[in-house]
Design a protein around this motif. Sequence first.
Motif, mmCIF file in Angstrom:
data_model
loop_
_atom_site.group_PDB
_atom_site.id
_atom_site.type_symbol
_atom_site.label_atom_id
_atom_site.label_comp_id
_atom_site.label_asym_id
_atom_site.label_seq_id
_atom_site.Cartn_x
_atom_site.Cartn_y
_atom_site.Cartn_z
ATOM 1 N N GLY A 115 0.821 -1.199 0.000
ATOM 2 C CA GLY A 115 0.000 0.000 0.000
ATOM 3 C C GLY A 115 0.853 1.246 0.000
ATOM 4 O O GLY A 115 1.815 1.382 -0.725
ATOM 5 N N GLU A 116 0.525 2.199 0.911
ATOM 6 C CA GLU A 116 1.285 3.416 1.000
ATOM 7 C C GLU A 116 2.667 3.115 1.541
ATOM 8 O O GLU A 116 2.820 2.447 2.551
ATOM 9 N N SER A 117 3.683 3.647 0.899
ATOM 10 C CA SER A 117 5.045 3.406 1.336
ATOM 11 C C SER A 117 5.406 4.367 2.455
ATOM 12 O O SER A 117 5.070 5.549 2.407
ATOM 13 N N GLY B 134 2.682 -2.404 -14.090
ATOM 14 C CA GLY B 134 1.401 -2.904 -13.598
ATOM 15 C C GLY B 134 1.424 -4.396 -13.335
ATOM 16 O O GLY B 134 0.829 -4.887 -12.374
ATOM 17 N N LEU B 135 2.138 -5.133 -14.191
ATOM 18 C CA LEU B 135 2.257 -6.579 -14.000
ATOM 19 C C LEU B 135 3.047 -6.889 -12.736
ATOM 20 O O LEU B 135 2.710 -7.820 -11.994
ATOM 21 N N TYR B 136 4.109 -6.115 -12.480
ATOM 22 C CA TYR B 136 4.867 -6.307 -11.242
ATOM 23 C C TYR B 136 3.971 -6.072 -10.030
ATOM 24 O O TYR B 136 4.045 -6.795 -9.029
ATOM 25 N N ARG C 128 1.115 -7.878 -5.213
ATOM 26 C CA ARG C 128 -0.074 -7.945 -4.369
ATOM 27 C C ARG C 128 -0.533 -9.398 -4.190
ATOM 28 O O ARG C 128 -0.981 -9.790 -3.111
ATOM 29 N N ARG C 129 -0.432 -10.185 -5.244
ATOM 30 C CA ARG C 129 -0.796 -11.595 -5.127
ATOM 31 C C ARG C 129 0.149 -12.311 -4.161
ATOM 32 O O ARG C 129 -0.273 -13.137 -3.360
ATOM 33 N N GLY D 32 -0.738 -11.821 -0.634
ATOM 34 C CA GLY D 32 -2.029 -12.340 -0.211
ATOM 35 C C GLY D 32 -3.161 -11.354 -0.369
ATOM 36 O O GLY D 32 -4.263 -11.582 0.142
ATOM 37 N N GLU D 33 -2.911 -10.252 -1.092
ATOM 38 C CA GLU D 33 -3.951 -9.263 -1.337
ATOM 39 C C GLU D 33 -4.637 -9.549 -2.667
ATOM 40 O O GLU D 33 -4.174 -10.371 -3.460
ATOM 41 N N THR D 34 -5.722 -8.855 -2.910
ATOM 42 C CA THR D 34 -6.458 -9.030 -4.161
ATOM 43 C C THR D 34 -5.863 -8.130 -5.241
ATOM 44 O O THR D 34 -5.914 -6.904 -5.119
ATOM 45 N N PRO D 35 -5.261 -8.689 -6.288
ATOM 46 C CA PRO D 35 -4.711 -7.856 -7.357
ATOM 47 C C PRO D 35 -5.833 -7.126 -8.090
ATOM 48 O O PRO D 35 -6.877 -7.707 -8.395
ATOM 49 N N MET D 36 -5.626 -5.837 -8.362
ATOM 50 C CA MET D 36 -6.634 -5.029 -9.034
ATOM 51 C C MET D 36 -6.001 -4.249 -10.178
ATOM 52 O O MET D 36 -4.945 -3.631 -9.997
ATOM 53 N N LEU D 37 -6.656 -4.284 -11.321
ATOM 54 C CA LEU D 37 -6.156 -3.566 -12.482
ATOM 55 C C LEU D 37 -6.068 -2.073 -12.200
ATOM 56 O O LEU D 37 -5.075 -1.424 -12.541
#
Length: 269
Positions: A9-11, A93-95, A100-101, A104-109
């Motif tokens: 998330g936020e760094s 975006g692919l990275y 996120r995957r 364990g988070e939900t990857p979102m476009l």
Amino acid sequence: MQPSELPTGESPARGDAQGLPFPVVREVTLFAPFDWLAKGAADLAGNPAASIFYGGCFAFMGVLLSVVFSHAYHLTSALVCGFLLLGPFLSLGLYDLSRRREAGETPMLAHSLTAGQHNAGAIGVFAVVLIIIFLVWARASLVVFALFYTSEMPSASRFVEQVVSLENVEFLLAYAVVGFIFASLVFGASVVAIPLMLDRRQDAVTSMLASLIALGRNPGPMLVWAVLIVLLTVAGFTTLFLGLIVLMPLIGHATWHAYRALVEPLPAP
């Protein structure tokens, strides 16, 4: 996700270039790139819609490349450079999807489209460096054409015929050498650079140095990885660019896992 890595998330404020240790580069086995591809395939299967979106962008670039070739093939190398130049940035975006995957988070476009904005300065510097390489590469390509076609440029069909029949082998050798030099430079400087800048907010110079060190410490695996990238890209082009829709996201996701394998995680605070 490694517990010592920055959250997706936020760094935090400490995550800029100041205070970050220089990345520790690991040595990997010769066939490690095949493991990266396997993990990349798992990410692709886990995020098909978002990944295919980026694949479609790559396919569109391939179509654009073919259109330019049919009208001005001597500029094709410049567009190929652009393809290689934009590739790492489209893969941001692919990275993010893989990161996120992995966490364990939900990857979102939607989230992946703005990935890297927290370190836009460093990524921008890296983009400028690649643009300079691209401009020099394009100029060198035109110089090679000018040296070997001093009187008149052949038609596109005639040029393809010369390439296939090896009629102008001196030109092909010179063109290949120039392309290899610049492609190797881009590859060496970007192996783990953008994943580093995305994941840790590392500065551009440090990220490029880490990439070059990864190349220097793992020449065999990096050669295997480069060959795999070239073969998959060529396969995508030879399928009327349809293969790029799947193969380019596969390479992008696998590059994230290459970064994870090549760079030690940050030490625990």
